[in-house]
Design an enzyme around this catalytic site. Structure first.
Site: not given
Ligand code: AGP
Length: 612
Positions: A2, A27, A74, A100-101, A484, A488, A491, A507, A607
């Protein structure tokens, strides 16, 4: 996480408070509120939602006051409502607190205070502190600083607290433990805040506070003590950041800041999760022992990075709880007529809690009778609201589109679920659970160790900036990590990247290898099934075809065939993903910077993907 701010001085407090909260909204933005130091009774205004909601409510009805505290939330304990918004006050409305915490022992504190006649308004952990301070201030004859010192001795967990009382409204008292607090020194005015972004427009003179330091602030002076009342000499420093850098904590991007916040995010997600009887504390699951023992299977629904956390859930829950786990891409799940019934537990993993693919899959599963447990980082978002139960991660707001700290805390959350189910299904004993939990508790410091040694990796990454493709190899729990790492890189660096199970290489994918192809291999921590030897063979296979191989390996591992080795601390095999992922996050970050990309808002991405 927060945002908190305090002001006392020569100007009307409302301006530095609101401006400070605006700078701290990154925050947390679930609610905002202020308490102004008006005599006799404090002026309190607080509203759910963003700061703009509070400003609209305040309108012109703001009394003159030259001191006050402000908070942007938050949510952790208690949804983002007006009643749960900070500040929280005592029953006389004379003392206000912002926090905050996480106060770990707030429930027993609340029970004790209610037995003493205190009436509670909210569901938060913070309100317990307001009532506690009110009692202690009386026993210390009105000395708020002494009351704060004693209160801090009662409290367990992480906290930054600011308090103000209408009997002495120009005095603001603060304390911190495992949560940030910094003092800004002005001319005839002083400030306190979560970080310098809040007051950087007013002063560049600051004092950092240490663990369990209590600060008493007036317009003309500050004094600092430890919890025993011993004076602490303030160490002043000059702030060199501008406001934007301050919001990123001095980091060049939110993503890098969030990578470095991972030790605290993991630690916060573990706070209070094992009781003194070695039982995992997951009261929010709302599943009885009998219901858990009657479960036939678990289905994990998620997308993207959250899906990779779901894959790790399969390894952990099947190993510890001996129950079948299916992991499904949420966007595919409901179109294949899945077999779901009332003995299915669905775990919906989502950082934002708004991902439409995951929400629609959850609704389908719910209509088929499944119990729904959400793992989410955003309090009271849609997915938790439509679930039967929710386990919140405590990563704090994740601003960068690329998910980092949310991912690690999702993995921690599914580990906790696995341990809880294992205990309730009488598969693991309390001693076994405690042993694993202690290993989890060591992860934050191990992540710190990795982060302290990332410079060589960042330098190495820049050498690959012109690559057109990078392959990632993993085996067992390293396979989701490889996926993963590849996601990363895709994207952030906008380059082709692909994660493979090491055993799959022969394979087909090995045809991709040519002279100079970068390959990142996660070396399994386990000798079990000869997994590490098998991966070393994979490394030889790709090296023989010209690949440049970066190996992520534990300190104790014997590595052959690597072009470069990135070492991570030893950890049990099942927990290694929490560590092995961190260098891959840094690799992708550095590649994006080297290629001049928008790190925090990569092209084409959002996001939270709220469309199917
Ligand atoms: C991850 O770096 C991406 N931004 C994306 O794959 C994300 O994880 C996915 O859209 C799921 O989002 P969420 O966890 O908010 O459901």
């Amino acid at each position: 996480m927060c945002g908190i701010v305090g002001y006392t001085g020569k100007q009307s407090a409302i301006t530095p408070l609101i401006e400070g909260l605006r700078r701290l909204e990154y925050r947390g933005y679930d609610s905002a509120g202020i308490a102004l130091g008006t005599p006799n009774k404090l002026f309190i205004e607080k509203r759910a939602g963003k700061l703009a909601n509070l400003e609209a409510e305040l309108g012109v009805k703001i009394p003159t006051a030259q001191s006050g505290i402000g908070h942007t939330r938050w949510a952790t304990h208690g949804g983002p409502t007006d009643r749960n918004a900070h500040p929280h006050v005592d029953n006389e409305g004379k003392l206000a607190v912002i926090h905050n915490g996480i106060i770990e022992n707030y429930t027993q504190l609340r029970t004790e205070l209610e037995s003493r006649g205190h009436k509670f308004e909210s569901e938060t952990d913070t309100e317990s502190v307001a009532h506690l301070l009110s009692d202690l201030r009386k026993s210390h004859k009105g000395d708020l600083s002494a009351a704060m010192r004693e209160a801090a001795k009662y409290l367990r967990g992480s906290f930054t607290l600011l308090a103000i009382h209408s009997d002495a409204p120009t005095i603001i008292v603060g304390v911190r433990r495992n949560s940030p607090l910094v003092v800004g020194l002005g001319d005839g005015e002083n400030f306190m805040a979560s970080d310098v972004a809040a007051f950087i427009d007013y002063t560049k003179r600051a004092v950092e506070l240490g663990q369990d330091h209590v600060v008493t602030m007036t317009p003309s002076a500050i004094s600092i003590t430890d919890l025993e009342g011993n004076a602490v000499v303030p160490k002043e420093y000059e702030i060199t950041w501008d406001a934007s850098a301050a919001q990123k904590g001095g980091f060049s991007h939110f993503m890098l800041k969030e990578i470095f916040e991972q030790p605290k995010a993991v630690a916060d997600t573990l706070v209070g999760r094992l009781d003194e009887n070695n039982h995992i504390v997951l009261d929010e699951l709302h599943l009885s022992k009998q219901e858990i023992q009657n479960l036939k299977k678990i289905v994990v629904l998620a997308c993207g990075t959250a899906y990779h956390a779901g894959m790790l859930a399969k390894y952990a829950i099947e190993k510890w709880a001996k129950i079948t786990v299916e992991v499904e891409l949420a966007s595919e799940f409901r179109y294949r007529d899945p077999l779901i019934d009332s003995q299915t537990l669905v775990i919906a993993i989502s950082q934002s809690g708004e991902t439409m693919d995951t929400l629609m899959a959850l609704r389908h599963a719910k209509s088929a009778g499944a119990r729904i447990l959400a793992v989410c980082n955003t309090n009271s978002s849609t997915i938790p609201r439509e679930s039967d139960a929710v386990l919140y991660t405590h990563a704090g707001p994740e601003i960068a589109v690329a998910s980092t700290k949310a991912f690690l805390t999702q993995v921690i959350a599914v580990y906790l679920i696995g341990l809880h189910l294992a205990q309730e299904r009488v598969v693991l004993t309390g001693v076994q659970v405690k042993e694993i939990f202690n290993e989890l508790l060591e992860l934050p410091s191990k992540i710190e160790q990795i982060l302290e040694t990332v410079e060589p990796l960042r330098e190495l990454t820049r050498g690959f900036a012109q690559s057109t493709s990078v392959l990632f190899l993993g085996r067992n729990v390293g396979f989701p990590v490889a996926l993963e790492g590849a996601l990363k890189l895709k994207e952030l660096a906008y380059m082709h990247a692909e994660g493979f199970a090491g055993g799959e290489l022969k394979h087909g994918p090995i045809a991709l290898i040519e002279e100079g192809t970068p390959v990142i291999a996660i070396l399994p921590a386990s000798h079990e099934h000869g997994l590490d030897e098998k991966m070393l063979s994979n490394i030889q296979e790709v090296k023989a075809r010209g690949a440049l191989v970066i190996v992520i390996a534990q300190e104790s591992a014997v590595v052959t065939g690597a072009t470069h080795i990135i070492r991570i601390p030893d950890a049990p095999s099942l927990l290694q993903p929490v560590l092995a992922t961190v260098p891959l996050q840094v690799f992708a970050y550095e590649m994006a910077v080297a290629r001049g990309n928008d790190v925090d808002q990569p092209r084409n991405l959002a996001k939270s993907v709220t469309v199917e």
